[in-house]
Write a protein that holds these residues in place. Sequence first.
Motif, PDB file in Angstrom:
ATOM      1  N   THR A 261       4.013   7.278  25.811  1.00 39.19           N
ATOM      2  CA  THR A 261       4.620   7.190  24.458  1.00 39.19           C
ATOM      3  C   THR A 261       5.234   8.584  24.315  1.00 39.19           C
ATOM      4  O   THR A 261       4.438   9.272  23.527  1.00 39.19           O
ATOM      5  CB  THR A 261       3.796   6.594  23.348  1.00 39.19           C
ATOM      6  N   PRO A 262       6.367   8.754  24.678  1.00 37.97           N
ATOM      7  CA  PRO A 262       6.863  10.175  24.707  1.00 37.97           C
ATOM      8  C   PRO A 262       6.999  10.573  23.294  1.00 37.97           C
ATOM      9  O   PRO A 262       7.444   9.864  22.416  1.00 37.97           O
ATOM     10  CB  PRO A 262       8.515  10.018  25.241  1.00 37.97           C
ATOM     11  N   GLY A 263       6.644  11.855  23.104  1.00 41.21           N
ATOM     12  CA  GLY A 263       6.661  12.333  21.757  1.00 41.21           C
ATOM     13  C   GLY A 263       5.061  12.514  21.169  1.00 41.21           C
ATOM     14  O   GLY A 263       4.804  13.477  20.314  1.00 41.21           O
ATOM     15  N   ALA A 264       4.438  11.588  21.440  1.00 40.23           N
ATOM     16  CA  ALA A 264       3.059  11.520  21.026  1.00 40.23           C
ATOM     17  C   ALA A 264       2.135  10.845  22.222  1.00 40.23           C
ATOM     18  O   ALA A 264       1.534   9.968  22.173  1.00 40.23           O
ATOM     19  CB  ALA A 264       2.765  10.651  19.974  1.00 40.23           C
ATOM     20  N   LEU A 265       2.071  11.608  23.195  1.00 44.80           N
ATOM     21  CA  LEU A 265       1.554  11.297  24.494  1.00 44.80           C
ATOM     22  C   LEU A 265      -0.080  11.238  24.350  1.00 44.80           C
ATOM     23  O   LEU A 265      -0.582  12.371  24.189  1.00 44.80           O
ATOM     24  CB  LEU A 265       2.024  12.349  25.658  1.00 44.80           C
TER      25      LEU A 265
END
Lengths: 100, 238
Positions: free
Chosen positions: B68-72
Motif C-alpha cells: 500500500t504505497p504511502g503507508a507501506l
Amino acid sequence: MSLEALIAILGMAAVTFAIRAGGLLLANRLPTTGFVASWMKHVPGAVLAALVAPAILAGGAAEAIAAAATALIYLVSRNLFAAMLGGVLAVYLARLALGA
Amino acid sequence: MHAPAPSGSAQFWLGVRMFLPVAVSIAAYGVVWGVLAGQAGLSVLEVALMSGLVFAGASQFVALDMWTPGALPVLSIVIAAGIVNLRMLLMSATLRPLVGHLSLPQQLGAMFFVSDEQWAMTMAEVRKGTGSVAFLLGTGVLSWFAWMGSTLCGRVLGAFIDDPTKYGLDFAFTATFLALLLGMWRGRGDLVPWIVGALAAILTSRLIEGNWYIIVGGLVGSFAGALAETIRERRHVA
C-alpha cells in the motif's frame, strides 16, 4: 521510488538470501523429516489459503461465482494465466448480470 | 562403462535446455505478477529490483497483496517473505553435497538461485548421478532471466489498463492466489493446513487490523498440518 519501498525490497531480499544461505550453512543441523520439516513444508499452502479465504468471504455473490469459475478452469487447464483471465472475465460478467 | 565426465559448460547448457519448458511456465507466472505489481502501485524500477534481488515468486505475490504505497507495512512484508520462503532452508540444505567442493563465496553465490522448480530438477539429476554445480547454475540463470524478463513485461503491458475495477481486474489477485493454491495440492495431507489456515486468517482479519491475518493464517495452518501429519504417522507406526 520511496525510501520505504526500497527498505521493504532490500529487507525481503536480505531475509530470502539469509534463508537460502542458512540452509547450506546449517545443513548438518536441520531436520529433514519430522515435525519441524513438515511444518515448513506446509507453510506456502497455508499462506495462500490465508490470503484467499478472507478475500472471497469479503466479496459478494459475483466474487463467489468467479472464484468457482477460476477453480474449475484451473483444475481443467492447469494453466495459471487461463485461470486468472477466466476469473476476471467471470467476475466482470457476473457483476454485469447481477447489477453489482 | 562410463561416458567421459561432461565438461562444466556442457552441463551448464544441458541445464538451460532441460529447464526451457519450465522457464516458459515461470514466464507466464511472471507476466501475471508484473500486471498485478502495476495494479499494486510498484514502479518499473521497483519491479526490477524486487524480481532481481528477491527472486522468489510466492513471496513476491504475497508482498503485492500487502503493498500500500504511502503507508507501506515494511515489517510485515519482510516477515511474510521470510515465512513464505522458509521452505528454501531445507532445499539449499540438500544441495550441500553438490557444492561442497567450492569456496564459500562460490557456494553462497550458487544458493542465490535456489527456487522450487529449479531445485526439483537439479535434485532429480543428482538422484540419477548426473547432477553438477554447472547444471544447477544453468537452470538457475535461465530461471532468473525468465522471471526478470516476464515480470518487467507484465508491468509495462499492465500500464495500458486504466481502471482495473471497470474490467473486473481487481479480482485478478484472488483468482491468481486461488489457482496458485490449487496447484500446490499434493494430497489429503494438505486439507488440514489449508482449512485451518483459512479459518485462522478469517478470524484474525476480523480481530486485528492490517495484514497480519496472512502471517497468522500461514503459521497456524501449517502448524496444524504438521500436527496432523505427525499424528497420522504415529498411528501408522503403532
